[in-house]
Design a protein around this motif. Structure first.
Motif, PDB file in Angstrom:
ATOM      1  N   LYS A   1       0.875  -1.169  -0.046  1.00 26.80           N
ATOM      2  CA  LYS A   1       0.255   0.146  -0.152  1.00 26.80           C
ATOM      3  C   LYS A   1       0.818   1.054  -0.022  1.00 26.80           C
ATOM      4  N   TYR A   2       2.219   1.190  -0.024  1.00 25.53           N
ATOM      5  CA  TYR A   2       3.151   2.334   0.051  1.00 25.53           C
ATOM      6  C   TYR A   2       3.483   2.550  -1.561  1.00 25.53           C
ATOM      7  N   PRO A   3       3.957   3.742  -1.788  1.00 25.95           N
ATOM      8  CA  PRO A   3       4.338   3.922  -2.970  1.00 25.95           C
ATOM      9  C   PRO A   3       5.637   3.126  -3.517  1.00 25.95           C
ATOM     10  N   MET A   4       5.560   2.759  -4.915  1.00 28.63           N
ATOM     11  CA  MET A   4       6.746   2.258  -5.137  1.00 28.63           C
ATOM     12  C   MET A   4       7.402   3.099  -6.402  1.00 28.63           C
ATOM     13  N   ILE A   5       8.531   3.603  -6.047  1.00 34.09           N
ATOM     14  CA  ILE A   5       9.049   4.755  -6.965  1.00 34.09           C
ATOM     15  C   ILE A   5       9.899   3.985  -8.035  1.00 34.09           C
ATOM     16  N   GLY A   6       9.598   4.574  -9.350  1.00 39.01           N
ATOM     17  CA  GLY A   6      10.443   4.075 -10.661  1.00 39.01           C
ATOM     18  C   GLY A   6      11.720   5.043 -10.492  1.00 39.01           C
ATOM     19  N   ASP A   7      12.710   4.607 -10.741  1.00 36.29           N
ATOM     20  CA  ASP A   7      14.144   5.392 -11.212  1.00 36.29           C
ATOM     21  C   ASP A   7      14.606   4.936 -12.243  1.00 36.29           C
ATOM     22  N   PRO A   8      14.139   5.132 -13.124  1.00 43.87           N
ATOM     23  CA  PRO A   8      14.679   4.663 -14.506  1.00 43.87           C
ATOM     24  C   PRO A   8      15.750   5.224 -15.113  1.00 43.87           C
ATOM     25  N   THR A   9      16.033   6.635 -14.501  1.00 43.75           N
ATOM     26  CA  THR A   9      17.035   7.617 -14.866  1.00 43.75           C
ATOM     27  C   THR A   9      18.139   7.264 -13.913  1.00 43.75           C
ATOM     28  N   LEU A  10      18.032   6.751 -12.934  1.00 40.79           N
ATOM     29  CA  LEU A  10      19.191   6.344 -12.069  1.00 40.79           C
ATOM     30  C   LEU A  10      19.472   7.282 -11.228  1.00 40.79           C
ATOM     31  N   ALA A  11      18.708   8.574 -11.220  1.00 37.93           N
ATOM     32  CA  ALA A  11      19.064   9.627 -10.428  1.00 37.93           C
ATOM     33  C   ALA A  11      18.990   9.602  -9.110  1.00 37.93           C
ATOM     34  N   ILE A  12      17.816   8.862  -8.521  1.00 38.04           N
ATOM     35  CA  ILE A  12      17.743   8.982  -6.995  1.00 38.04           C
ATOM     36  C   ILE A  12      18.705   8.061  -6.722  1.00 38.04           C
ATOM     37  N   SER A  13      19.055   6.925  -7.233  1.00 35.22           N
ATOM     38  CA  SER A  13      19.894   5.683  -6.674  1.00 35.22           C
ATOM     39  C   SER A  13      21.243   6.509  -6.616  1.00 35.22           C
ATOM     40  N   ARG A  14      21.727   7.507  -7.670  1.00 34.55           N
ATOM     41  CA  ARG A  14      22.870   8.132  -7.593  1.00 34.55           C
ATOM     42  C   ARG A  14      22.979   9.200  -6.251  1.00 34.55           C
ATOM     43  N   ASN A  15      21.800   9.718  -6.271  1.00 35.18           N
ATOM     44  CA  ASN A  15      21.469  10.912  -5.093  1.00 35.18           C
ATOM     45  C   ASN A  15      21.943  10.070  -3.674  1.00 35.18           C
ATOM     46  N   PHE A  16      21.323   8.937  -3.634  1.00 34.18           N
ATOM     47  CA  PHE A  16      21.507   8.292  -2.226  1.00 34.18           C
ATOM     48  C   PHE A  16      22.818   7.337  -2.226  1.00 34.18           C
ATOM     49  N   GLU A  17      23.654   7.642  -3.254  1.00 28.74           N
ATOM     50  CA  GLU A  17      24.801   6.601  -3.391  1.00 28.74           C
ATOM     51  C   GLU A  17      24.890   5.177  -3.340  1.00 28.74           C
ATOM     52  N   VAL A  18      23.435   4.669  -3.990  1.00 29.41           N
ATOM     53  CA  VAL A  18      23.448   3.244  -3.887  1.00 29.41           C
ATOM     54  C   VAL A  18      23.241   2.484  -5.004  1.00 29.41           C
ATOM     55  N   LEU A  19      23.708   3.315  -6.315  1.00 23.88           N
ATOM     56  CA  LEU A  19      23.709   2.794  -7.582  1.00 23.88           C
ATOM     57  C   LEU A  19      24.879   1.976  -8.047  1.00 23.88           C
ATOM     58  N   ILE A  20      24.641   0.614  -8.317  1.00 31.18           N
ATOM     59  CA  ILE A  20      25.704  -0.057  -9.097  1.00 31.18           C
ATOM     60  C   ILE A  20      25.880   0.264 -10.444  1.00 31.18           C
ATOM     61  N   GLU A  21      26.530   0.954 -10.848  1.00 36.09           N
ATOM     62  CA  GLU A  21      26.757   1.854 -12.151  1.00 36.09           C
ATOM     63  C   GLU A  21      26.771   0.677 -13.245  1.00 36.09           C
ATOM     64  N   GLU A  22      27.635  -0.263 -12.901  1.00 34.86           N
ATOM     65  CA  GLU A  22      27.974  -1.284 -14.196  1.00 34.86           C
ATOM     66  C   GLU A  22      26.550  -2.196 -14.444  1.00 34.86           C
ATOM     67  N   ASP A  23      25.627  -2.209 -13.396  1.00 34.04           N
ATOM     68  CA  ASP A  23      24.561  -3.064 -13.617  1.00 34.04           C
ATOM     69  C   ASP A  23      23.255  -2.155 -13.781  1.00 34.04           C
ATOM     70  N   GLY A  24      23.530  -1.023 -13.457  1.00 35.34           N
ATOM     71  CA  GLY A  24      22.129  -0.095 -13.561  1.00 35.34           C
ATOM     72  C   GLY A  24      21.160  -0.559 -12.461  1.00 35.34           C
ATOM     73  N   LEU A  25      21.628  -1.041 -11.535  1.00 32.41           N
ATOM     74  CA  LEU A  25      20.800  -1.411 -10.156  1.00 32.41           C
ATOM     75  C   LEU A  25      20.966  -0.978  -8.928  1.00 32.41           C
ATOM     76  N   ALA A  26      20.155  -0.905  -7.962  1.00 26.67           N
ATOM     77  CA  ALA A  26      20.209  -0.163  -6.735  1.00 26.67           C
ATOM     78  C   ALA A  26      20.836  -1.352  -5.736  1.00 26.67           C
ATOM     79  N   GLU A  27      21.735  -0.815  -4.933  1.00 25.67           N
ATOM     80  CA  GLU A  27      22.110  -1.741  -3.808  1.00 25.67           C
ATOM     81  C   GLU A  27      20.941  -2.019  -2.504  1.00 25.67           C
ATOM     82  N   ARG A  28      20.617  -2.709  -1.789  1.00 26.09           N
ATOM     83  CA  ARG A  28      19.995  -2.831  -0.699  1.00 26.09           C
ATOM     84  C   ARG A  28      20.073  -1.742   0.328  1.00 26.09           C
TER      85      ARG A  28
END
Length: 187
Positions: free
Chosen positions: A93-120
């Motif tokens: 029931k909570y919001p599920m945010i899409g981050d296809p530009t990877l900007a939010i994951s970069r802002n929070f420093e969790v982006l795995i650049e080579e995979d385009g995925l976020a860390e836990r």
């Protein structure tokens, strides 16, 4: 550099929430406690167990005035498809945010650049938009909503009681500490 005590950076995103697509920015976080709960990807293995655990405890988070935001680098359309096809994710029931530009994951420093995925990554943000808790787990280690609830209660307690701190394993209603010269070497 740690993100602790820093402000959430500006962002714009679309989330799937309660059957609709909604636009969100950092301004939506102001005035309430928030959790940004990053996970690698929809339609995977550990991720639904974590997101389902949060869904099962969502009312408890809401009673504390906390909004949960699940975030992955998938698009909001993918979140809807997963929500519509998975019994576990369908509980959310909570919001599920899409981050296809990877900007939010970069802002929070969790982006795995080579995979385009976020860390836990788990981030607890206070009503002023300041990050109070940062937790990172390896991709194969799931998180626990009960432990997150305990940490949020501690963060809210110390925010409401300046000069007090919560010791290890502190639970709501237990004694806290007031740091002073008298306590040095006595704990």
């Amino acid at each position: 550099m740690s993100l602790i005590n820093t402000q959430v950076k500006p962002f714009k995103a679309t989330a799937f929430h309660n059957g609709e697509f909604v636009d969100l920015t950092e301004a939506d976080l102001k005035g309430k406690w928030s959790v940004f709960f990053f996970y690698p990807a929809d339609f995977t293995f550990v991720c639904p167990t974590e997101l389902g655990d949060l869904a099962d405890h969502y009312e408890e988070f809401q009673k504390l005035g906390v909004e949960i935001y699940g975030v992955s680098t998938d698009k909001h359309f993918t979140h809807k498809a997963w929500h519509d096809t998975s019994e576990t994710i369908g509980k959310i029931k909570y919001p599920m945010i899409g981050d296809p530009t990877l900007a939010i994951s970069r802002n929070f420093e969790v982006l795995i650049e080579e995979d385009g995925l976020a860390e836990r990554g788990t981030f607890v943000i206070d009503p002023e938009g300041t990050i109070q808790i940062v937790e990172l787990n390896a991709g194969n280690i799931g998180r626990d909503a009960n432990e997150l609830l305990r940490k949020i209660k501690a963060a809210q307690y110390v925010a409401a009681h300046p000069g007090e701190v919560c010791p290890a394993k502190w639970k709501e209603g237990e004694s806290t500490l007031s740091p002073s010269l008298d306590l040095v070497g006595k704990i």
